[in-house]
Design a protein around this motif. Structure first.
Motif, PDB file in Angstrom:
ATOM      1  N   HIS A   1     -16.213  17.426 -17.782  1.00 15.72           N
ATOM      2  CA  HIS A   1     -14.407  17.010 -16.875  1.00 15.72           C
ATOM      3  C   HIS A   1     -13.686  17.676 -17.906  1.00 15.72           C
ATOM      4  O   HIS A   1     -13.026  18.782 -17.694  1.00 15.72           O
ATOM      5  CB  HIS A   1     -13.931  15.916 -16.386  1.00 15.72           C
ATOM      6  CG  HIS A   1     -13.000  16.467 -15.553  1.00 15.72           C
ATOM      7  ND1 HIS A   1     -12.959  17.771 -14.726  1.00 15.72           N
ATOM      8  CD2 HIS A   1     -11.722  15.958 -15.581  1.00 15.72           C
ATOM      9  CE1 HIS A   1     -11.456  17.595 -14.242  1.00 15.72           C
ATOM     10  NE2 HIS A   1     -10.655  16.636 -14.536  1.00 15.72           N
ATOM     11  N   GLN A   2     -13.391  16.706 -19.356  1.00 13.69           N
ATOM     12  CA  GLN A   2     -12.344  17.309 -20.316  1.00 13.69           C
ATOM     13  C   GLN A   2     -12.684  18.630 -21.148  1.00 13.69           C
ATOM     14  O   GLN A   2     -11.764  18.778 -21.733  1.00 13.69           O
ATOM     15  CB  GLN A   2     -12.814  16.138 -21.262  1.00 13.69           C
ATOM     16  CG  GLN A   2     -11.824  15.678 -22.453  1.00 13.69           C
ATOM     17  CD  GLN A   2     -12.326  14.798 -23.405  1.00 13.69           C
ATOM     18  OE1 GLN A   2     -12.738  13.732 -22.964  1.00 13.69           O
ATOM     19  NE2 GLN A   2     -12.319  14.751 -24.991  1.00 13.69           N
ATOM     20  N   HIS A   3     -13.687  18.700 -20.748  1.00 10.55           N
ATOM     21  CA  HIS A   3     -14.284  20.057 -21.282  1.00 10.55           C
ATOM     22  C   HIS A   3     -13.917  21.336 -20.232  1.00 10.55           C
ATOM     23  O   HIS A   3     -14.523  22.155 -20.729  1.00 10.55           O
ATOM     24  CB  HIS A   3     -16.006  20.048 -22.364  1.00 10.55           C
ATOM     25  CG  HIS A   3     -16.126  19.346 -23.340  1.00 10.55           C
ATOM     26  ND1 HIS A   3     -15.995  18.250 -23.492  1.00 10.55           N
ATOM     27  CD2 HIS A   3     -14.682  19.007 -24.769  1.00 10.55           C
ATOM     28  CE1 HIS A   3     -16.230  17.347 -24.464  1.00 10.55           C
ATOM     29  NE2 HIS A   3     -14.924  17.722 -25.494  1.00 10.55           N
ATOM     30  N   LYS A   4     -13.602  21.088 -19.644  1.00 10.54           N
ATOM     31  CA  LYS A   4     -13.621  22.729 -18.523  1.00 10.54           C
ATOM     32  C   LYS A   4     -12.158  23.447 -19.096  1.00 10.54           C
ATOM     33  O   LYS A   4     -11.184  22.969 -19.751  1.00 10.54           O
ATOM     34  CB  LYS A   4     -12.787  22.085 -17.059  1.00 10.54           C
ATOM     35  CG  LYS A   4     -14.189  21.103 -16.676  1.00 10.54           C
ATOM     36  CD  LYS A   4     -13.573  20.557 -15.059  1.00 10.54           C
ATOM     37  CE  LYS A   4     -14.853  19.837 -14.280  1.00 10.54           C
ATOM     38  NZ  LYS A   4     -14.728  19.337 -12.805  1.00 10.54           N
TER      39      LYS A   4
END
Lengths: 301, 635
Positions: free
Chosen positions: B23-26
């Motif tokens: 999610h952090q790299h979305k």
């Protein structure tokens, strides 16, 4: 470095940009600080925006005297750590009349928070106040501007909001008028949690599950935080493993039963949950579907 | 119901850390939906929220109750109620203001601005579109391309949205008929090409039934393109495209915690920056080298468009809020005259010639707007001749700024090409603008430096220049009193000149009438002449009704602090009308004279004039004596 910023990087950059605009254009800005997780993120963003300077404005806590003890502890610690001035305001009338959440219901919020906030802003003549409200919290907030203009009597007119294009904010106002500024308007609850996780932002321990004394009333789990909590006949506090998704005045804020003791576990629970964040807050239920819109028109944040 | 986009996937329950990492790299995509109430716009957004599990049980319960009470879908869930947040909107079943909604899929986070469709809400749509990477244009499959479809497409194109999705909605109501769908797409393609839209992505959907929203619909086997969500997950976001452009960083704030640190804070509008880069500060043109890119989490090796940073330079060069830090070898231009496209956002129409604040990036300057070259009919795209721009009007006009602005054409850079106009009195944001190009004459007309200064001129006359600005109703006694004051000054050996309203209209301003726009221009010219005379060292007296506060303030702003003396010749309307020296009130009352101040045109009295004289209580000679006393000493 990746050529496309992640959503959190974009949200952070936007919030910092907004805070700097306010400092550049307002005469006396202040940051509303309620010690909740959104306030924690706001404070962290402010420190980033002005680093290596401390944020060039004070923190204002409009206190109700009914916050959890753990909240007061974190508040004092963070003010100290950030090098910012901490202003605490108590509505003298509410104090004198002994307004409390047990006997006075909605009046408690109105007197301590709505009226207290107006009085505090007037007292220190702040012309811009940062708040941590998010558009995903509530329907009328979804339509509020990032720079939300208030009349000299602190009223909000939803039909007469200034258009906000690109990232251009019009901070001009007449004497006595003020602007409420919401730098994390575009964040969701998940974004806030993830940001806290990634940046190690200090938050009140009550967000983490632990064994705490509770009673159950009207379907809400309330924590008995101190001996001011009037127990009903026959009511005995029960130890439950609970935590809070949102923190207000302790008798008005419902807890959830949980064993989530780390941030990833909290986020996991948030993602798997089926009720919205503000459900634990009594304030939204007043005045029917338009509760928050009416409160905002009267000057509530 | 189709499958949710975002099946609360096993990963969250099994391995939250792995999920968070994902999610952090979305990335994030901002888009708008345009269409009218009946096109099912709010329903589509409600559907996206519902399918991506952004609606919680308590909200759903409230939604079900509301749907039965005020919904438009009978006993079924009315998703539109999720989106319409203001009480007036729920009551009337329409969308008035832009609402922002949020949802996630496995690949991206989305912010969707739900914009109202009616023509009277053009301003709201432009507002929502200004921050969007993509627009979804909804069409009711039963109705095809309508006037509003064209309007919305034009506005999206105008504001520079390059990713357009044509969502042909309510396919369920035309039995998923491919021929009808193809006809609509062909019809739209012809229109799109005519207004310069280079490409768009069309898809057949049903927001209500969920066809081609998150999963390929079995009802449209003839459609092989992506679903709406697949498309939203994969298009390029705008800021990614800005990274390859030259560095532009509008300075917001100078960070000076102590004598050893001086940093320039701002959001990178385009390009990238790293230590060692040569930069140029505009408009001064001074150059230096970046030494540090400072953040609280440690210095960065490189920062990109879209990031908020603080830069330190190798040299102590002058740089402050409003300046633009740019790539040394590829800086933007500065100019003080532009052609711009304006979208008028305010109930009060544009005043040609009046001074407004213009805010562009972090620069704020005073500007005046010329009469529009034309306005655009947003339904037919025809150019029409207009004298001004009213609420929701879109037009092209020339703008003159009081000092040079660092800019780029909007098509090249939204941050340095997009601006808002702010009313100086009400502080309202009255217009949004996009710079098309600077005018050549702005580049070729330079201020000629002269050796003798205004101070030299004044010193020779042994006096401090002033502009004594008499304002008041017709017949108040402005000219008479100004004349008396000038005679007294002359006897005191002062060098003066009296500019009188009637006299100026015989020559310099004989081409002007008495409409609001002409009155503004009349005062602007008089202000410029008064300023030149003050530069020459004279004490200038002017006697003009000058009914509008904004124009008097405009002249005040032209002059050095303290040189403009506003004198309100305060005579009640009844008294002035009773005198009626020139017989003008009589004519105005009889309707023979239009736009007469006090009768059918307003007079805005000064709020804090330097001097006020009441001619109901003093004679002209007394008033003149009083004014002279207030002015002393005259040096």
């Amino acid at each position: 470095m990746n050529a496309t910023l992640t959503h959190l990087e974009r949200l952070e950059a936007e919030a910092i940009h907004i805070m700097r605009e306010v400092v550049a254009e307002a005469e006396r800005p202040v940051m509303l600080y309620s010690v909740g997780k959104d306030s924690a993120v706001m404070l962290h963003l402010a420190r980033k925006a002005f680093y290596p300077s401390p944020p060039p404005f004070p923190l204002l806590h409009v206190d109700t005297t009914w916050k959890f003890r753990a909240m007061y502890e974190l508040r004092d610690r963070m003010a100290n750590e950030s090098g910012m001035e901490l202003l605490i305001y108590h509505n003298p009338e509410a104090q004198e009349r002994g307004i409390n959440p047990f006997d006075h219901g909605a009046l408690h919020t109105d007197m301590w928070k709505t009226e207290g906030l107006k009085q505090a802003l007037d007292k220190w003549q702040f012309d811009a106040a940062f708040g941590g409200a998010r558009r995903d919290e509530e329907k009328s907030r979804a339509k509020e501007r990032i720079f939300s203009f208030r009349t000299a009597s602190h009223g909000w007119d939803p039909k007469n909001q200034r258009p906000e294009l690109w990232n251009l904010y019009n901070a001009r106002k007449h004497k006595g008028e003020s602007i409420r500024v919401f730098p994390i308007s575009n964040w969701t609850e998940l974004d806030v949690w993830q940001y806290i996780h990634l940046n190690n932002v200090p938050i009140v321990p009550l967000y983490f599950a632990d064994k705490r004394p509770t009673v159950e009333r009207d379907g809400m789990l309330l924590m008995v935080d101190d001996d001011r909590f009037p127990l009903k006949p026959g009511e005995v506090p029960v130890e439950r493993s609970i935590r809070f998704r949102t923190l207000g005045c302790y008798p008005l804020t419902g807890a959830v039963e949980s064993t989530a003791a780390t941030l990833p576990q909290i986020i996991q629970e948030t993602l798997l949950t089926t009720t919205s964040e503000r459900q634990g807050r009594a304030i939204d239920k007043d005045a029917g579907g338009a509760g928050m819109e009416v409160k905002k028109q009267q000057g509530y944040f | 119901m189709s499958d949710p986009i975002y099946v609360t996937d096993q990963l969250i329950a099994d391995d939250i850390d792995a999920y968070l990492d994902l999610h952090q790299h979305k990335t994030m995509l901002r888009f708008i939906t345009c269409g009218s109430v009946d096109d099912g716009k709010s329903t589509l957004i409600g559907r996206l929220l519902y399918d991506s599990k952004m609606i919680f049980e308590d909200q759903l319960a409230a939604l079900e109750t509301d749907s039965k009470k005020v919904g438009t879908q009978g006993q079924e869930i009315d998703f539109a109620l999720l989106v319409d947040g203001l009480a007036a909107e729920r009551e009337q079943g329409i969308t008035i203001d832009v609402a922002y909604r949020f949802f996630n899929t496995e690949k991206r986070k989305f912010i969707v601005a739900d914009c109202p469709g009616h023509e009277q809400y053009t301003r709201n749509m432009v507002t929502g579109a200004s921050t969007a990477d993509l627009a979804v244009i909804l069409i009711d499959a039963r109705k095809g391309v309508l006037v509003q479809t064209r309007r919305h497409s034009y506005l999206c194109h105008l504001i520079g949205i390059r990713n357009l999705v044509l969502a042909v909605n309510k396919m369920d109501l035309i039995d998923y008929d491919q021929a009808k769908y193809d006809a609509i797409v062909a019809d739209y393609a012809a229109f799109a090409q005519s207004i310069g839209i280079e490409s768009f992505t069309a898809m057949p959907i049903s927001g209500f039934k969920g066809d081609n929203i998150t999963t390929r619909s079995a009802n449209t086997p003839w459609y092989s393109g992506p679903t709406l969500v697949e498309h939203l997950e994969t298009v390029d976001v705008l800021s990614a495209l800005d990274v390859d452009k030259p560095l532009r960083l509008p300075v917001q704030w100078v960070n000076r915690p102590n004598l050893d640190f001086r940093g320039f804070a701002g959001l990178i509008a385009s390009g990238s920056v790293k230590p060692g880069d040569d930069v140029r500060v505009l408009p001064s043109g001074k150059t230096s080298t970046v030494t540090r890119v400072v953040t609280m989490a440690g210095d960065l090796d490189e920062a990109l468009a879209g990031q908020s940073v603080t830069l330190c330079f190798a040299d102590e060069i002058d740089c402050s809020r409003g300046d633009v830090i740019a790539a040394a070898d590829n800086p933007p231009q500065a100019a003080d005259q532009f052609e711009a496209t304006l979208v008028w956002l305010n109930d009060a129409a544009m005043h040609v010639g009046r001074a407004y604040w213009l805010k562009l990036g972090t620069q704020t300057v005073s500007v005046s707007v010329q009469q529009p070259k034309y306005a655009v009919n947003v339904n037919s795209m025809e150019h029409i001749a207009v004298k001004t721009l009213e609420l929701n009007a879109i037009g092209v006009a020339e703008i003159t700024t009081d000092k040079a602005v660092v800019f780029e054409p909007y098509a090249e850079n939204r941050t340095l090409g997009g601006f808002v106009l702010i009313d100086k009195l009400t502080n309202a944001t009255v217009a949004a603008g996009m710079i098309n190009f600077s005018l050549r004459r702005a580049q070729n007309v330079h201020w000629q430096a002269t050796d003798l200064t205004r101070e030299d001129h004044a010193a020779l006359k042994n006096q401090a220049p002033k502009v004594l600005w008499f304002t008041g109703l017709s017949g108040a006694g402005k000219s008479t009193i100004a004349n008396e004051v000038e005679k007294r000054l002359n006897m005191m050996n002062r060098h003066t000149f009296l500019l009188d309203g009637d006299n100026v209209r015989h020559g310099l301003n004989k081409d002007l009438g008495f409409t609001e726009a002409d009155r503004i221009e009349n005062i602007r010219r008089v202000g410029e002449v008064a300023k030149l005379m003050a530069d020459a060292g004279l004490i200038v007296l002017t006697a003009f009704i000058s009914p509008f506060r904004a124009e008097r303030d405009m002249v005040r702003a032209m002059l050095p602090e303290g040189e403009f003396v506003e004198i309100h010749v305060d005579t009640p309307l009844a008294v002035a009308e009773a005198r009626d020296v020139k017989g003008l009130y009589k004519k105005a009352r009889a309707g023979q004279l239009k736009n007469f101040t006090g009768i059918d045109s307003p007079y805005e009295p000064p709020e804090a004039p330097e001097i006020r004289v009441n001619t109901a209580e003093m004679t002209a000679a007394q008033a003149a004596d009083f004014i002279i006393q207030q002015l002393l000493p005259l040096k």
